[in-house]
Design an enzyme around this catalytic site. Structure first.
Site, PDB file in Angstrom:
ATOM      1  N   TRP A   1      31.598  56.656  11.113  1.00  0.00           N
ATOM      2  CA  TRP A   1      30.844  57.004  12.308  1.00  0.00           C
ATOM      3  C   TRP A   1      30.696  58.517  12.480  1.00  0.00           C
ATOM      4  CZ3 TRP A   1      28.396  53.052  14.674  1.00  0.00           C
ATOM      5  CH2 TRP A   1      28.846  51.748  14.363  1.00  0.00           C
TER       6      TRP A   1
ATOM      7  N   ASP B   1       7.093  36.756  30.805  1.00  0.00           N
ATOM      8  CA  ASP B   1       7.768  36.969  32.084  1.00  0.00           C
ATOM      9  C   ASP B   1       7.157  38.159  32.814  1.00  0.00           C
ATOM     10  OD1 ASP B   1      10.157  36.521  33.904  1.00  0.00           O
ATOM     11  OD2 ASP B   1      10.391  38.629  33.374  1.00  0.00           O
TER      12      ASP B   1
ATOM     13  N   GLU C   1       3.753  33.788  33.479  1.00  0.00           N
ATOM     14  CA  GLU C   1       4.493  33.646  34.728  1.00  0.00           C
ATOM     15  C   GLU C   1       3.864  34.642  35.707  1.00  0.00           C
ATOM     16  OE1 GLU C   1       8.334  34.671  37.221  1.00  0.00           O
ATOM     17  OE2 GLU C   1       7.298  35.976  35.823  1.00  0.00           O
TER      18      GLU C   1
END
Length: 670
Positions: A80, A326, A380
């Site tokens: 990392w 959505d 929706e």
């Protein structure tokens, strides 16, 4: 110039013809700009170039981060830490690229970007990552190299849902089991798909698939748009689920959340390259005031590339059969439609409409049906924007269906505010069938919205606390009897009058008790209400199975009769004082007596000369009723006077009962 059918079919739209045509022209111009003579599918290929990919001799990872000054790949493979070997190279137009040898990465490695920009830097999960996982102890998300030796081999690669009317079973993977935990793709495939198939539904709608940091968001705060949520399992296990569903003849669609994105910066797209405006609008337009999230900039070509590639990715890589979009209302209006009543056509054709979002819907729907002509595209949307679910050729935006969001609101309001004996039959029929003639809708009595904590399902509003004490068959209870009777009638009325498709949320078909509440601080991180109690529906000593048995019979009839493929629903009769309602769809007559106390003998329904047989009714003992209707009889209409006078079908209509009759061949005597 001939006006499109959208306007021809509705003269009230004529004053807005220029706006409708200009929106279409703008969408076509945007399409031409993006495709440069190719197809939308060709344009929507970002996922094939960006992100991490295995090559013949190694790996390549690419990203778009125009404000970045340096990007390092960090992960398990380099502890990392930033290393020059893993530094991406700027190539063009804000794009970055890194080639790696085969041994520099392996399947399962966790990775991320360390991204630098003027005045700062930070860890970022790559925007195009196709596998993201969360550490159970630290709760930190990271991208994951997903390249298993044994990949899923599709058993049903050519599945096509065809043109059958969708009977949708809305589902959530994590809460689909009984235990107080997060359930998995494999468990859903093994345990829930067979239930859905047996229940008679033909389409599975799965919520919360793209990765989202907060489980309790129900998947609506997405962080990684190309990664299926790892809390339910692996990408290949999701593919196995879809493949198994296809083998059962079930189509599978997902909730697509392109209306906004979670603000998270470590896990999501928030200030990805150090700027808010990379993916989202800057300033107030870029923040949703009610959802605490960022709003995409649909006018930016790179954002369209990202979102349209996302559409193609799920359709092709996972072989989903379509989407429920959505938050469409939020996307359509600059004020997100918040607090608006939408009482005039002028509300849909003014500067408050986001024309860039309108163009996006045009492009998205054209792409979906270019990839798969039979794919489902459902909006929706609650404002009632004309033409939303009308074909693009006719002047609309191309959704196949829109959610009939007023229907569940109507049922809840009726149950809450009006005593049974005052229910208006004409109003019920109007609310169930009111829609634009050139649009199809997904009708439903309730979805997950009505089951969330703070609200109540229909069965809980009808029975309330008695669900805890009186659902055994050996515990007579008039409140429970009423609730079960009305639960069946409400579903029969809603499904049989549906405007093209029908939806049910997982477990509501058998009257799942209580509510949905995901683990959160307020409930001490409990999973008690984030699960489904299938065992109560399987228990022959409880009444729940009566409701699921009725729902299964109703679904089977709708499919066998191809009922929802019949567009016309004809009002035949209603009587407000008696609370009788009758309507017809094709050869099927659906009759209700909503009266809570009065049964009627020989009640006349005005029809043309004909004869009918009862197919099934809500009062059958196998559904928890009293078997008051004789289903062996053939019912003939009778004239009120001479043969040429009005004919009536005389029926026995018990209180709180609905029945389905089928018209039989009839030879009229002259």
């Amino acid at each position: 110039m001939e006006l499109p059918k959208l306007i021809q079919n509705d003269a009230w739209l004529e004053p807005y013809a220029s706006i409708i045509l200009s929106r279409h022209n703008a969408a076509r111009q945007k399409e031409a700009e993006l495709t440069q003579g190719r197809t939308l599918k060709d344009f929507s290929c970002g996922h094939l170039w960006f992100g991490l990919h295995k090559t013949d001799d190694g790996w390549v990872i690419r990203d778009w981060a125009p404000n970045a000054t340096a990007i390092y790949l960090i992960g398990d493979f380099n502890q990392w830490k930033e290393e020059e070997t893993y530094r991406l190279k700027a190539i063009n137009n804000g794009n970055w690229e890194l080639y790696l040898h085969e041994n520099q990465l392996k399947h399962g490695d966790l990775y991320a970007f360390s991204m630098h920009w003027p005045g700062g830097n930070g860890k970022r999960i790559p925007a195009w990552a196709n596998s993201v996982t969360q550490d159970e102890k630290t709760l930190i998300f990271n991208a994951q190299v997903w390249n298993p030796e044994k990949k899923h081999q599709w058993q049903h690669p050519e599945f096509n849902r065809g043109t059958e009317a969708p009977l949708i079973y809305e589902s959530h993977i994590g809460m689909a089991g009984e235990e107080e935990r997060v359930h998995t793709y494999n468990e859903f495939r093994e345990n829930i798909l067979p239930r859905i198939k047996e229940a008679g539904y033909n389409t599975v709608q799965i919520m919360a698939i793209p990765e989202h940091p907060y489980y309790g968001s129900f998947g609506y705060h997405v962080s990684s748009f190309f990664a299926p949520s790892s809390r339910f399992g692996t990408p290949d296990e999701l593919k196995a689920l879809i493949d198994a569903a296809h083998g059962m003849g079930l189509a599978v669609i997902i909730d697509l959340v392109h209306s906004h994105a979670v603000k998270n910066e470590l896990e999501g797209l928030g200030k990805y390259d150090g700027t808010r405006y990379q993916f989202f609008h800057d300033g107030g337009r870029g923040e949703h005031p009610a959802w605490d999230s960022y709003c995409f900039n649909y006018g930016k070509n790179e954002v369209l590339h990202f979102l349209l590639s996302n559409i193609r990715y799920w359709l092709e890589e996972f072989k989903f059969d379509g989407y429920r979009f959505d938050g469409v209302t939020s996307m359509l209006y600059l004020d997100h439609g918040l607090g608006k009543a939408f009482t005039s056509y002028s509300d849909y054709f003014n500067p408050n409409v986001d024309d860039e979002a309108v163009s996006y819907f045009y492009l998205a729907n054209k792409l979906i049906h270019e990839i798969n002509p039979n794919a489902l595209s459902i909006a929706e949307e609650m404002s009632g924007m004309p033409g939303l679910a009308t074909s693009m050729d006719d002047g609309g935006l191309g959704f196949d269906y829109r959610m009939a969001m007023g229907v569940p609101d109507f049922w809840i309001k009726l149950i809450k505010e009006v005593a049974d004996e005052n229910w208006d039959m004409g109003q019920i029929f109007y609310e169930l069938t009111s829609k634009r003639l050139d649009e199809k809708v997904v009708s439903y009595a309730e979805s997950h919205d009505q089951a969330l904590v703070g609200d109540k399902t229909i069965i809980f509003r009808l029975i309330d606390k008695e669900m805890y004490f009186s659902m055994r068959k050996d515990q007579p209870n008039l409140t429970v009897d009423r609730g079960i009777a009305l639960h069946k009638m409400i579903r029969l009325a809603t499904a049989s009058s549906a405007g093209g498709a029908y939806l049910n949320f997982m477990g509501n078909e058998f009257g799942h008790p209580e509510w949905i509440d995901f683990p959160r601080l307020g409930n001490n991180w409990s999973y008690k209400h984030a699960r489904r109690l299938w065992s109560i529906a399987d228990n022959p000593d409880l009444r729940y199975h009566w409701l699921s048995d009725f729902d299964r019979t109703m679904m089977q009839w709708i499919r066998d009769a191809q009922l929802l493929e019949i567009p016309e629903v004809y009002h035949r009769f209603d009587n407000k004082p008696d609370q009788i309602l009758a309507f017809q769809r094709g050869d099927y007559l659906i009759v209700f007596n909503f009266n809570p106390t009065r049964s009627f003998t020989g009640y006349g329904i005005p029809l043309e000369p004909s004869k009918y047989k009862v197919l099934f009714d809500t009062d059958e003992s196998r559904f928890g009723g009293h078997d008051r209707i004789d289903r062996r009889m053939t019912y003939y209409t009778r004239p009120s006077a001479g043969l040429s006078s009005q004919h009536y079908l005389n029926l026995y209509l018990p209180a709180r009962t609905g029945m389905v009759l089928k018209k039989e061949p009839f030879k009229r005597i002259r």
